[in-house]
Design an enzyme around this catalytic site. Structure first.
Site, PDB file in Angstrom:
ATOM      1  CG  ASP A  71      -1.410  -0.702   7.666  1.00 37.67           C
ATOM      2  OD1 ASP A  71      -2.132   0.546   7.548  1.00 37.67           O
ATOM      3  OD2 ASP A  71      -1.350  -1.829   6.986  1.00 37.67           O
TER       4      ASP A  71
ATOM      5  CG  ASP B 166       2.017  -3.383   9.231  1.00 38.90           C
ATOM      6  OD1 ASP B 166       2.863  -2.568   8.921  1.00 38.90           O
ATOM      7  OD2 ASP B 166       1.176  -4.125   8.530  1.00 38.90           O
TER       8      ASP B 166
ATOM      9  CG  ASP C  62       5.241  -8.094   7.876  1.00 41.54           C
ATOM     10  OD1 ASP C  62       6.450  -7.915   8.585  1.00 41.54           O
ATOM     11  OD2 ASP C  62       4.740  -9.284   7.973  1.00 41.54           O
TER      12      ASP C  62
ATOM     13  CB  THR D  44       2.911   0.459   5.554  1.00 42.44           C
ATOM     14  OG1 THR D  44       1.986   0.342   6.100  1.00 42.44           O
ATOM     15  CG2 THR D  44       4.255  -0.009   6.847  1.00 42.44           C
TER      16      THR D  44
ATOM     17  N   GLY E  14       0.831  -1.275  -0.048  1.00 41.20           N
ATOM     18  CA  GLY E  14       0.031   0.065   0.021  1.00 41.20           C
ATOM     19  C   GLY E  14       0.897   1.407   0.111  1.00 41.20           C
TER      20      GLY E  14
ATOM     21  NE  ARG F 134      -2.089  -4.101  -1.162  1.00 40.20           N
ATOM     22  CZ  ARG F 134      -1.588  -3.779  -0.061  1.00 40.20           C
ATOM     23  NH1 ARG F 134      -0.618  -4.281   0.532  1.00 40.20           N
ATOM     24  NH2 ARG F 134      -2.259  -2.763   0.579  1.00 40.20           N
TER      25      ARG F 134
ATOM     26  NE  ARG G 190      -2.348  -5.428   4.961  1.00 41.15           N
ATOM     27  CZ  ARG G 190      -2.463  -5.727   3.830  1.00 41.15           C
ATOM     28  NH1 ARG G 190      -3.111  -6.816   3.601  1.00 41.15           N
ATOM     29  NH2 ARG G 190      -2.232  -4.890   2.830  1.00 41.15           N
TER      30      ARG G 190
HETATM   31  O1  F6P Z   1      -1.163  -1.476   4.138  1.00 37.91           O
HETATM   32  C1  F6P Z   1      -1.832  -0.361   3.909  1.00 37.91           C
HETATM   33  C2  F6P Z   1      -3.199  -0.482   3.769  1.00 37.91           C
HETATM   34  O2  F6P Z   1      -3.941   0.573   3.611  1.00 37.91           O
HETATM   35  C3  F6P Z   1      -3.936  -1.388   4.872  1.00 37.91           C
HETATM   36  O3  F6P Z   1      -4.296  -0.231   5.958  1.00 37.91           O
HETATM   37  C4  F6P Z   1      -5.368  -1.671   4.236  1.00 37.91           C
HETATM   38  O4  F6P Z   1      -5.583  -2.694   5.107  1.00 37.91           O
HETATM   39  C5  F6P Z   1      -4.837  -2.011   2.825  1.00 37.91           C
HETATM   40  O5  F6P Z   1      -3.580  -1.154   2.711  1.00 37.91           O
HETATM   41  C6  F6P Z   1      -5.568  -1.799   1.536  1.00 37.91           C
HETATM   42  O6  F6P Z   1      -5.038  -2.421   0.536  1.00 37.91           O
HETATM   43  P1  F6P Z   1      -5.425  -1.908  -0.943  1.00 37.91           P
HETATM   44  O7  F6P Z   1      -5.319  -0.432  -1.204  1.00 37.91           O
HETATM   45  O8  F6P Z   1      -4.600  -2.645  -1.822  1.00 37.91           O
HETATM   46  O9  F6P Z   1      -7.115  -2.668  -0.990  1.00 37.91           O
END
Ligand code: F6P
Length: 319
Positions: free
Chosen positions: A128, A130, A104, A126, A12, A73, A172
């Site tokens: 998050d 995390d 991660d 990120t 993300g 991703r 997440r």
């Molecule tokens: O990892 C960052 C994040 O924004 C998380 O908080 C969230 O769960 C995820 O990415 C959403 O990802 P995407 O935009 O690929 O659906």
């Protein structure tokens, strides 16, 4: 001696990724290293979407949200054959090492490359927060500010109608955005994976607030955890507080990075380049007790995150 380095962003996107690209590029060029970018994360890497860049490429990007080299991703990167292909492509370009900015999942991709002996350094980027090997990730401070701006606005309307607002924030499976924003906003309740809902206690508190004619109540909930519509219904029935729900979603990922994230990017990005210069790779950079540190990538992936129970106690104490 390191002659050529590449940078990619993965997972993300997060505000401050552009600042990180700028810092790595400029620090690398400062030391006479040729700098490259890989577009579209690991996906672009296996497609050979790689380009040499100069200083001007990174002009006027420090304040921009998102990532100018885009992100992706890539599930297939778990396949060893795909990782081997990525390493082969970097070697074909005669690139001596890769810096990846992400969370991660990004670190796991890098670790697979490090296992093949390819020089990598990871940087935590990120919203998050995390990543266990650092106290803070690039993008977290900005996302937190964005959440607080949104909650402040919701409070205005919530107070005008004497409502309870349930606000779902990202993360997440990590509750940091929820906990830190709850503390900053004086939320009536904060619900995360590590700190589940204490429903009866919440209903009791909201009933009391209603009886005291309090103008509004804020409940902050981490995403992927519970059905906030259901919780809203229960609050209305059990506490008699009219309740509305808000999902902040990807609003939280956009926007210009706050100064803190830009400075974090500067501190971590320069260290990433220094690591390569010292021949120390297979590592990730981070902040620990406000010092810049680096940790072996395999050790980093084994580390456990702080679940901030101390801050959660403060949230509860100050309700
Ligand atoms: O990892 C960052 C994040 O924004 C998380 O908080 C969230 O769960 C995820 O990415 C959403 O990802 P995407 O935009 O690929 O659906």
């Amino acid at each position: 001696m390191i002659k050529k380095l590449a940078i990619l962003t993965s997972g993300g996107d997060a505000p401050g990724m552009n600042a990180a690209i700028r810092v790595c590029t400029r620090a690398g060029l400062f030391y006479g290293i040729d700098m490259y970018v890989v577009y579209d994360g690991f996906k672009g890497l296996i497609e050979g979407n790689i380009k040499q860049i100069n200083k001007e490429f990174t002009s006027d990007i420090m304040n921009r949200g998102g990532t100018i080299i885009r992100s992706a991703r890539l599930e297939e990167f778990k396949d060893p054959a795909v990782v081997e292909k990525a390493v082969r492509i970097l070697k074909d370009f005669e690139i001596d090492g890769l810096i990846a900015i992400g969370g991660d999942g990004t670190y796991r991709g890098l670790a697979a490359m490090a296992k093949l002996g390819y020089p990598v350094v990871g940087m935590p980027g990120t919203i998050d927060n995390d990543v266990a090997s650092t106290d803070e990730t690039i993008g977290f401070a900005t996302a937190l500010n964005t959440i607080c701006e949104c909650v402040d606005r919701i409070k205005d309307t919530s107070g005008s109608h004497q409502r309870c607002s349930i606000i779902e924030v990202m993360g997440r499976h990590c509750g940091d955005l929820a906990i830190f924003s709850s503390l900053a906003e004086g939320a009536e309740a904060c619900i995360t994976f590590d700190h589940p809902a204490k429903e009866q206690e919440l209903f009791r508190r909201l009933r009391k607030m209603k009886a005291q004619n309090k103008s509004h109540a804020i409940v902050i909930v981490s995403e992927n955890l519970l059905d906030i519509q259901e919780l809203a219904k229960k609050i209305e029935q059990q506490a008699g507080f009219a309740t509305r729900t808000e999902v902040l979603g990807r609003l939280q990922r956009g926007g210009s990075p706050v100064a803190h994230d830009r400075i974090l990017a500067a501190r971590l990005g320069t260290e990433a380049i220094e690591l390569f210069r010292r021949g120390e790779h297979g590592r990730v950079v981070g902040i620990h007790h406000n010092n810049v540190v680096s940790i072996d990538i395999f050790e980093a992936l084994e580390m456990k995150r702080d679940i901030h129970s101390n801050l959660m106690k403060l949230v509860e104490m100050l309700q």
